[in-house]
Motif scaffolding. Structure first.
Motif, mmCIF file in Angstrom:
data_model
loop_
_atom_site.group_PDB
_atom_site.id
_atom_site.type_symbol
_atom_site.label_atom_id
_atom_site.label_comp_id
_atom_site.label_asym_id
_atom_site.label_seq_id
_atom_site.Cartn_x
_atom_site.Cartn_y
_atom_site.Cartn_z
ATOM 1 N N THR A 24 -37.823 9.325 15.199
ATOM 2 C CA THR A 24 -37.742 9.016 16.619
ATOM 3 C C THR A 24 -36.568 8.085 16.912
ATOM 4 O O THR A 24 -36.436 7.031 16.283
ATOM 5 C CB THR A 24 -39.050 8.364 17.095
ATOM 6 O OG1 THR A 24 -40.116 9.312 16.946
ATOM 7 C CG2 THR A 24 -38.962 7.939 18.557
ATOM 8 N N GLU A 25 -35.745 8.489 17.872
ATOM 9 C CA GLU A 25 -34.647 7.639 18.341
ATOM 10 C C GLU A 25 -35.221 6.614 19.309
ATOM 11 O O GLU A 25 -36.001 6.948 20.188
ATOM 12 C CB GLU A 25 -33.584 8.496 19.033
ATOM 13 C CG GLU A 25 -32.310 7.761 19.401
ATOM 14 C CD GLU A 25 -32.365 7.128 20.782
ATOM 15 O OE1 GLU A 25 -31.604 6.177 21.031
ATOM 16 O OE2 GLU A 25 -33.179 7.592 21.603
ATOM 17 N N TYR A 26 -34.829 5.342 19.110
ATOM 18 C CA TYR A 26 -35.399 4.269 19.914
ATOM 19 C C TYR A 26 -34.315 3.246 20.217
ATOM 20 O O TYR A 26 -33.831 2.564 19.314
ATOM 21 C CB TYR A 26 -36.569 3.626 19.155
ATOM 22 C CG TYR A 26 -37.582 2.927 20.021
ATOM 23 C CD1 TYR A 26 -38.297 3.617 20.994
ATOM 24 C CD2 TYR A 26 -37.846 1.570 19.856
ATOM 25 C CE1 TYR A 26 -39.245 2.981 21.780
ATOM 26 C CE2 TYR A 26 -38.792 0.922 20.642
ATOM 27 C CZ TYR A 26 -39.492 1.641 21.607
ATOM 28 O OH TYR A 26 -40.428 1.003 22.389
ATOM 29 N N PHE A 27 -33.910 3.182 21.464
ATOM 30 C CA PHE A 27 -32.874 2.248 21.898
ATOM 31 C C PHE A 27 -31.615 2.347 21.037
ATOM 32 O O PHE A 27 -31.075 1.348 20.571
ATOM 33 C CB PHE A 27 -33.403 0.812 21.921
ATOM 34 C CG PHE A 27 -34.473 0.582 22.947
ATOM 35 C CD1 PHE A 27 -34.167 0.568 24.301
ATOM 36 C CD2 PHE A 27 -35.789 0.393 22.561
ATOM 37 C CE1 PHE A 27 -35.155 0.380 25.256
ATOM 38 C CE2 PHE A 27 -36.789 0.195 23.514
ATOM 39 C CZ PHE A 27 -36.454 0.200 24.865
ATOM 40 N N GLY A 28 -31.164 3.582 20.820
ATOM 41 C CA GLY A 28 -29.871 3.795 20.174
ATOM 42 C C GLY A 28 -29.870 3.893 18.670
ATOM 43 O O GLY A 28 -28.795 4.027 18.067
ATOM 44 N N ALA A 29 -31.022 3.843 18.020
ATOM 45 C CA ALA A 29 -31.094 3.987 16.566
ATOM 46 C C ALA A 29 -32.390 4.717 16.207
ATOM 47 O O ALA A 29 -33.354 4.707 16.978
ATOM 48 C CB ALA A 29 -31.044 2.630 15.877
#
Length: 258
Positions: free
Chosen positions: A117-122
């Motif tokens: 999962t991508e989360y705030f750019g990472a």
């Protein structure tokens, strides 16, 4: 295995107002023989964009995530199906693993692979978020989107399930507000599901379960290694559990939650 003997493969996607994400999703599926998109009345041009990109687009009123996905699978021209959401993308490594399994004739009834999962750019690589293995590639003659639960739905198959290398990218949330809105809706759907099946919420659930979700993800599964992103993710996840049990508690006592 020759092209004539190689099993056909249909990608199945359900959509609603995903015009900004559908192109990347479809591009990652260009190795499939067919792409079926079932749209539930998007107003942002999702259906038109998907059709322009070569997908076979069907429109169906939404009556639950499981039912919508099962409908998509039933419309496929091939028995082997790969199910994605519009916010997911097949990575090159996963694509290679799928193609290798296909070249070998799909020896199992279904295949699992990790989802990141991508989360705030990472991308989150620890905690409850990863590896989050999902069964999305399967022979519909041997399984599918079974059961009665319409939220947190899952596939089950009759027969062996193998793991594939590579990740399925999950670009789930456009913003924190988007995540909170979604989880609030999921909490309501889960509370209503549990209420309908006679589950009772206890005070212990309201206090202990959210804390356990946080500890399990952030500490025991090393979510802290994802830094501040891991902390926020674990905290929001715990809040989802809290909301779910509060809503169920109220429903148990005949109170309205919406």
């Amino acid at each position: 295995m020759s092209d004539l003997a190689r099993p056909g493969l249909t990608a199945c996607i359900i959509t609603f107002n995903e015009a900004d994400r559908i192109e990347a999703c479809l591009a990652s599926l260009d190795f499939c023989d067919e792409i079926v998109v079932v749209d539930s009345g998007s107003s942002d041009g999702t259906a038109e964009r998907a059709a322009a990109l070569g997908a076979r687009v069907l429109t169906r009123a939404f009556d639950g995530y499981r039912r919508q996905k099962d409908f998509a699978v039933q419309q496929a021209a091939h028995d082997w199906v790969l199910c994605l959401d519009a916010d997911e993308r097949v990575t090159p490594e996963l694509r290679a693993a799928i193609l290798a399994a296909r070249a070998a004739g799909f020896a199992a009834a279904g295949y699992r692979f990790a989802r990141c999962t991508e989360y705030f750019g990472a991308f989150l690589r620890h905690g409850n978020a990863y590896p989050d293995r999902v069964l999305r590639l399967f022979d519909r003659r041997r399984g599918g989107w079974r059961g009665e639960r319409e939220i947190h739905e899952h596939v089950s198959v009759d027969g062996p399930v193998e793991r594939l290398a590579g990740d399925l990218e999950h670009r789930a949330y456009r913003s924190l507000a988007d995540q909170l809105r979604r989880l609030e809706r999921y909490a309501q759907l889960m509370a209503e599901h549990d209420q309908a099946r006679g589950r009772r919420a206890r005070l212990l659930n309201l206090v202990v379960n959210p804390g356990w979700r946080f500890v399990r993800g952030f500490v025991l599964r090393a979510g802290f290694l994802d830094g501040w992103r891991g902390l926020i993710y674990a905290w929001v996840e715990a809040n989802y559990v809290r909301q779910k049990f509060i809503k169920l508690w109220l429903l148990n006592r005949g109170q309205r939650i919406a």
